[in-house]
Scaffold this active site. Structure first.
Site, PDB file in Angstrom:
ATOM      1  NE  ARG A 188      -3.456   0.063   2.821  1.00 58.03           N
ATOM      2  CZ  ARG A 188      -4.066   0.261   3.995  1.00 58.03           C
ATOM      3  NH1 ARG A 188      -4.085  -0.714   4.906  1.00 58.03           N
ATOM      4  NH2 ARG A 188      -4.644   1.415   4.266  1.00 58.03           N
ATOM      5  CB  CYS A 248      -1.698   4.186   9.355  1.00 59.55           C
ATOM      6  SG  CYS A 248      -3.063   4.799  10.359  1.00 59.55           S
TER       7      CYS A 248
END
Length: 297
Positions: A188, A248
């Site tokens: 990611r 995040c």
């Protein structure tokens, strides 16, 4: 500056079991199950809590205890909202809060709630090392049904040093006043694996370093030792003597970075609350670094 005495961030399953058997009136214990899962996992955290939880625990919903007016997921609520919410869960000024979750990893969302309590001025808060997974493995007692607690009064004051905004992160790309660690999975971060939220492409903020949150955990789901965590930061050239911010996907697993640094004696890691979700939605295409599609408009 003399090193401050930090409240213990981790308690063992056996410590909690003993504390439940011998409660202390001067510092009552309140367990909070902060389980939360990405929608695509198809898990109902509240239903699972009602099926089985640690005796005396209340369920903490990070989506309910958030700024419901924000377009970004579970942003910090106001101090009054937080105080009312946790007071209704039985948390008062003298309460020792112990947070856990029932994730497969051991701890997943619980560090977010540990961080929230500290951000709102309540420092007698710990995490159950290994989470519910380790509690079950040790065959310790279980309860079921809805939580039954006596509501109490709680006072909350937000410490703004715990939070970074989009503007702070954007300005830091040039100024490099603080280091930024991203706790998402490597794919990611690099832009090669999809984000779990529709409409958000993977990638990262310029100048950030990637330490996936699972790297702070052992294969049993326990927290690694401070020595191992220090090495983790060193291997990524992160200097714990310098200012550090964590990010995040939506501000949940970033709190594992704050926890890891805290265990190494650094309690001042701030969280970029909007994290990648906000950054992707607001940043210019050239501010989305990706080996994949990136941002085209």
């Amino acid at each position: 500056m003399p090193r401050q005495q930090l409240f213990r961030a981790l308690v063992s399953a056996q410590w909690v079991a003993n504390a439940l058997r011998a409660p202390r009136a001067e510092q009552p214990l309140q367990l909070l199950d902060a389980s939360w899962y990405l929608p695509k996992l198809g898990r109902d955290a509240r239903r699972e809590f009602e099926e089985r939880h640690i005796p005396g625990a209340s369920f903490f919903d990070i989506d309910q205890c958030s700024d419901r007016t924000s377009p970004y997921d579970h942003m910090l609520p106001s101090a009054k909202h937080f105080a009312d919410y946790v007071g209704n869960l039985g948390v008062g000024a003298t309460t020792h809060v112990v947070v856990y979750d029932a994730s497969d990893q051991g701890l997943y969302a619980a560090p977010r709630v540990w961080w929230m309590f500290r951000a709102f001025g309540h420092h007698t808060v710990s995490l159950l090392d290994g989470g519910f997974r380790n509690w079950l493995r040790q065959g310790l007692p279980l309860s079921s049904g809805k939580s039954r607690v006596v509501p109490t009064q709680f006072q909350a004051t937000l410490d703004p040093t715990f939070i970074k905004t989009y503007e702070d992160i954007k300005e830091n790309i040039e100024s490099r006043r603080f280091q930024v660690v991203d706790a998402r999975a490597a794919g990611r971060f690099r832009g090669t694996e999809p984000e779990p939220r529709d409409g958000i492409e993977p990638g990262h903020i310029p100048g950030t370093v990637n330490i996936p949150f699972v790297d702070f955990l052992t294969s049993e789901g326990l927290e690694k030792s401070p020595e191992e965590i220090r090495r983790l930061f060193q291997d990524k050239m992160v200097d714990l003597a310098q200012p550090l911010v964590a990010t995040c996907g939506s501000g949940v697993t970033a709190c594992h970075v704050a926890l890891g640094a805290y265990l190494c004696g650094k309690p001042d890691v701030a969280i970029y609350d909007g994290s990648w979700m906000e950054w992707y939605m607001r940043a210019q295409p050239e501010e989305v670094i990706s080996e994949g599609r990136g941002k085209t408009h």
